[in-house]
Design a protein around this motif. Sequence first.
Motif, PDB file in Angstrom:
ATOM      1  N   UNK A 201       5.921 -23.017  68.122  1.00 29.53           N
ATOM      2  CA  UNK A 201       4.822 -22.050  68.278  1.00 29.53           C
ATOM      3  C   UNK A 201       5.297 -20.815  69.036  1.00 29.53           C
TER       4      UNK A 201
ATOM      5  N   UNK B 179     -11.473 -30.160  69.066  1.00 27.99           N
ATOM      6  CA  UNK B 179     -12.747 -29.921  69.754  1.00 27.99           C
ATOM      7  C   UNK B 179     -13.345 -28.571  69.366  1.00 27.99           C
TER       8      UNK B 179
ATOM      9  N   UNK C  37       0.042 -25.882  69.813  1.00 26.15           N
ATOM     10  CA  UNK C  37      -0.543 -24.540  69.888  1.00 26.15           C
ATOM     11  C   UNK C  37      -1.050 -24.151  71.280  1.00 26.15           C
ATOM     12  N   UNK C  38      -1.067 -25.101  72.212  1.00 29.23           N
ATOM     13  CA  UNK C  38      -1.574 -24.781  73.558  1.00 29.23           C
ATOM     14  C   UNK C  38      -0.445 -24.986  74.575  1.00 29.23           C
TER      15      UNK C  38
ATOM     16  N   UNK D 289      -1.213 -34.761  63.986  1.00 34.29           N
ATOM     17  CA  UNK D 289      -2.284 -34.170  63.176  1.00 34.29           C
ATOM     18  C   UNK D 289      -2.289 -34.934  61.856  1.00 34.29           C
TER      19      UNK D 289
ATOM     20  N   UNK E 248      -2.040 -24.024  62.355  1.00 33.14           N
ATOM     21  CA  UNK E 248      -3.231 -24.159  63.199  1.00 33.14           C
ATOM     22  C   UNK E 248      -2.954 -23.498  64.543  1.00 33.14           C
ATOM     23  N   UNK E 249      -3.852 -22.617  64.963  1.00 32.80           N
ATOM     24  CA  UNK E 249      -3.616 -21.912  66.228  1.00 32.80           C
ATOM     25  C   UNK E 249      -4.931 -21.402  66.802  1.00 32.80           C
TER      26      UNK E 249
ATOM     27  N   UNK F 197      -0.414 -24.945  77.697  1.00 27.72           N
ATOM     28  CA  UNK F 197      -0.788 -25.710  78.891  1.00 27.72           C
ATOM     29  C   UNK F 197      -1.084 -27.182  78.573  1.00 27.72           C
TER      30      UNK F 197
ATOM     31  N   UNK G 298      -7.604 -28.212  69.700  1.00 27.84           N
ATOM     32  CA  UNK G 298      -7.919 -27.705  68.363  1.00 27.84           C
ATOM     33  C   UNK G 298      -9.110 -28.436  67.721  1.00 27.84           C
TER      34      UNK G 298
ATOM     35  N   UNK H  11      -9.926 -20.924  77.689  1.00 25.96           N
ATOM     36  CA  UNK H  11      -8.762 -21.026  78.578  1.00 25.96           C
ATOM     37  C   UNK H  11      -7.789 -22.123  78.184  1.00 25.96           C
ATOM     38  N   UNK H  12      -8.247 -23.052  77.337  1.00 31.07           N
ATOM     39  CA  UNK H  12      -7.411 -24.220  77.049  1.00 31.07           C
ATOM     40  C   UNK H  12      -7.813 -24.724  75.667  1.00 31.07           C
ATOM     41  N   UNK H  13      -6.878 -24.678  74.719  1.00 34.08           N
ATOM     42  CA  UNK H  13      -7.197 -25.022  73.332  1.00 34.08           C
ATOM     43  C   UNK H  13      -7.011 -26.509  73.043  1.00 34.08           C
TER      44      UNK H  13
ATOM     45  N   UNK I 266      -8.977 -37.329  75.822  1.00 32.92           N
ATOM     46  CA  UNK I 266     -10.197 -37.924  76.376  1.00 32.92           C
ATOM     47  C   UNK I 266      -9.956 -38.668  77.686  1.00 32.92           C
TER      48      UNK I 266
END
Lengths: 249, 249
Positions: B49, A75, B19-20, B110, A57-58, B22, A73, A69-71, B200
């Motif tokens: 990653x 969402x 994967x992110x 996940x 997943x990426x 940040x 996943x 700008x910010x993942x 959230x």
Amino acid sequence: MSILKEDTPRRVLLVHAHPEPQSFTSSMFHAARDVLLQAGDEVRTTDLYAMNFNPVASASDFLARDNPDYLVYAKEQRSARDNGVLATDIDEEVDKVLWADLVILNFPIFWFSAPAILKGWIDRVFLSGPFYGGMRFYDRGGLKGKRAWVTATLGGRPHMFGKDAVHGDIDAMLAHLLRGTLGYVGFDVLEPFFGYHIPYLDDAARAAIFDAFRHDVANWRTRPTLSFPSLDDFDEHLHPRTASGAAPC
Amino acid sequence: MSILKEDTPRRVLLVHAHPEPQSFTSSMFHAARDVLLQAGDEVRTTDLYAMNFNPVASASDFLARDNPDYLVYAKEQRSARDNGVLATDIDEEVDKVLWADLVILNFPIFWFSAPAILKGWIDRVFLSGPFYGGMRFYDRGGLKGKRAWVTATLGGRPHMFGKDAVHGDIDAMLAHLLRGTLGYVGFDVLEPFFGYHIPYLDDAARAAIFDAFRHDVANWRTRPTLSFPSLDDFDEHLHPRTASGAAPC
């Protein structure tokens, strides 16, 4: 759940993950297809190793993003399919799952779970939005009405699993998959089929398991299902409802 | 387990999968490294990653095979490292795990499990032979004497987990990883750190969790460990010994 009428043709998606095409587990995949077709079911297949499926997943799973700008996943999954920005390999697999009445996951157990290539199929294909979201999970999950079935092989022997056994109950070890994944998105989850000790058995013992598997595939419509929580027993914040709380013991 | 002497420097392998770069979870990875280095520990990292790690166990993981015609993955693992035929990317990760006193797995949950890229790191790196085999598992596992720690984030809230909660106990959902993987190969498994509801939360709530995490990392030596079966309670065929069977209830 209701028992399906024996003679109604159904749509079955067979998902298979094994690195050796000649393996016993791969033979189960081919046998399941044959038995289902003979019974008049429609069959589609996802042979993950043969497809060289990408399980990671990426960010590249989305051709465009709500937040570039910010993942986050899950969402990004929510609207990606409707917006036509989901990676093609994922979109095709989602189509197959939504088409199917029964999804079979056929694999060798690696570390009391699915091989990574199959875990990644779940990570990428089980979309937040269409498959689940908010209060839409377990018996309100997006795939309610469909069935799922784990058919797996492992090295261990049957006596290593169970209440007082060294590994405890095998369904408990697989709770993340049976309940937390398949049950979560709303499937009725059939009792798993396990082929025990496969790499170490002689041909006769393997043949007996293979026959039992073919028999079970032919009779999937009447196979019992596992029990999971009902959201009816929880309030809108997912706290247990007092009236239906577990009995003290 | 014994509590480690507070001031002894230790070797820590930090394995990270998100994967992110940040993300909150990625910030945990960097913070853990900083806190450990400040405490005088040696740190090595595996940022899956960032490394574009291949998580798919396959025939190409072995430069030569005991049986070139038919792949049984675990059987090929047993002698591949000693024979110098293990794929380089796996060999390097095995080196790191064998070097470490503590292995931290840092990831977003996940599907009540690890992301596929981390599952595949386990599938490929946790070698049959050096890590486990025959009667060498649980408290006789190949990595006995080392510790492992799951530090994870998830979308769910704390009240969704527990005895009567909608998802049951979170450690039970993660049994395949905590017990069936980390416990299986002999690690003393520290109580997991969970950052709940992360996607959230507002900044203040996130900061409080981040502070708690840094505190827990600084105090990993005295963190309690989970309990798993002892093979002393089972005979040489892994049947429970009668004298030490579970009490009837």
